[in-house]
Design a protein around this motif. Structure first.
Motif, short mmCIF file in Angstrom:
data_model
loop_
_atom_site.label_atom_id
_atom_site.label_comp_id
_atom_site.label_asym_id
_atom_site.label_seq_id
_atom_site.Cartn_x
_atom_site.Cartn_y
_atom_site.Cartn_z
N ALA A 242 -35.58 37.10 16.57
CA ALA A 242 -36.42 37.21 18.90
C ALA A 242 -36.34 38.20 18.89
CB ALA A 242 -35.04 37.43 19.47
N GLU A 243 -36.81 39.16 18.45
CA GLU A 243 -37.62 41.01 18.89
C GLU A 243 -38.89 40.90 18.56
OE1 GLU A 243 -36.08 44.56 17.69
OE2 GLU A 243 -34.08 43.85 18.58
N THR B 284 -34.06 40.32 28.41
CA THR B 284 -34.20 39.73 26.98
C THR B 284 -34.18 40.47 26.07
OG1 THR B 284 -33.58 37.37 27.65
CG2 THR B 284 -34.31 38.70 25.46
N LEU C 53 -29.48 40.68 27.67
CA LEU C 53 -29.44 39.07 27.16
C LEU C 53 -29.68 39.21 25.46
CD1 LEU C 53 -30.30 37.21 30.67
CD2 LEU C 53 -28.04 37.87 29.59
N SER C 54 -28.97 37.93 24.91
CA SER C 54 -28.96 37.94 23.66
C SER C 54 -29.51 36.30 23.74
CB SER C 54 -27.99 38.11 22.98
OG SER C 54 -26.83 36.89 22.88
N VAL C 55 -30.43 35.61 22.73
CA VAL C 55 -31.56 34.68 22.48
C VAL C 55 -30.43 33.84 21.62
CG1 VAL C 55 -32.61 33.25 21.94
CG2 VAL C 55 -33.70 35.84 23.32
N PRO C 56 -29.74 32.94 22.24
CA PRO C 56 -29.02 31.68 20.91
C PRO C 56 -29.21 31.20 20.04
CG PRO C 56 -29.38 30.64 23.69
CD PRO C 56 -29.90 32.69 23.39
N TYR D 226 -35.58 43.69 26.48
CA TYR D 226 -34.34 44.97 26.83
C TYR D 226 -32.82 44.47 25.61
CZ TYR D 226 -38.27 47.42 28.68
OH TYR D 226 -39.28 47.68 29.52
N ASN D 227 -32.83 43.83 25.47
CA ASN D 227 -31.46 43.66 24.85
C ASN D 227 -29.70 43.64 25.87
OD1 ASN D 227 -32.66 43.43 22.14
ND2 ASN D 227 -32.32 44.96 21.67
N ASP E 160 -31.83 35.34 14.90
CA ASP E 160 -31.68 36.53 14.65
C ASP E 160 -31.72 38.19 15.77
OD1 ASP E 160 -30.45 38.14 12.81
OD2 ASP E 160 -32.51 38.12 11.72
N ALA E 161 -31.24 38.31 15.85
CA ALA E 161 -31.74 39.56 16.70
C ALA E 161 -33.41 40.21 16.32
CB ALA E 161 -30.89 40.20 16.86
N GLN E 162 -33.57 39.96 15.10
CA GLN E 162 -35.45 40.89 14.86
C GLN E 162 -35.94 39.75 15.58
OE1 GLN E 162 -33.71 41.59 11.44
NE2 GLN E 162 -33.50 43.49 10.97
#
Length: 95
Positions: free
Chosen positions: A36-37, A21, A26-29, A23-24, A32-34
């Motif tokens: 989650a990072e 997760t 897998l995505s966190v459902p 290192y992208n 938002d991606a930012q």
């Protein structure tokens, strides 16, 4: 040894999922991606601080409730007395 194997297996799965997760791969459902990072970057520190807080709390609770278990309290006093007597026989001044 079976419990240690289970703990190791669960820890391995959690670490692999975290790294995938982070290192992208897998995505966190539903997040938002930012965001989650930002959360994933500090998650290990948050877990470490939480574990330390829990450890200190459990030690403090054990010390606070020691007198509520008379057997353990009496056993501890007996061990202290034995240790003092042993030190006195070796010439160490205690008290």
């Amino acid at each position: 040894m079976a419990r240690a194997h289970r703990v190791a297996a669960v820890a391995t799965v959690v670490v692999v999922a975290y790294l995938l997760t982070l290192y992208n791969f897998l995505s966190v459902p539903l997040v938002d991606a930012q965001i989650a990072e930002q959360i994933l970057a500090v998650l290990p520190w948050w877990l470490l601080v939480s574990f330390g807080s829990y450890s200190l709390w459990s030690i403090g609770k054990g010390l606070f409730t020691l007198r509520e278990t008379p057997e353990a309290y009496q056993e501890l006093l007996k061990e202290i007395t034995e240790a003092k007597n042993d030190l006195r026989t070796k010439g160490v001044t205690v008290d």
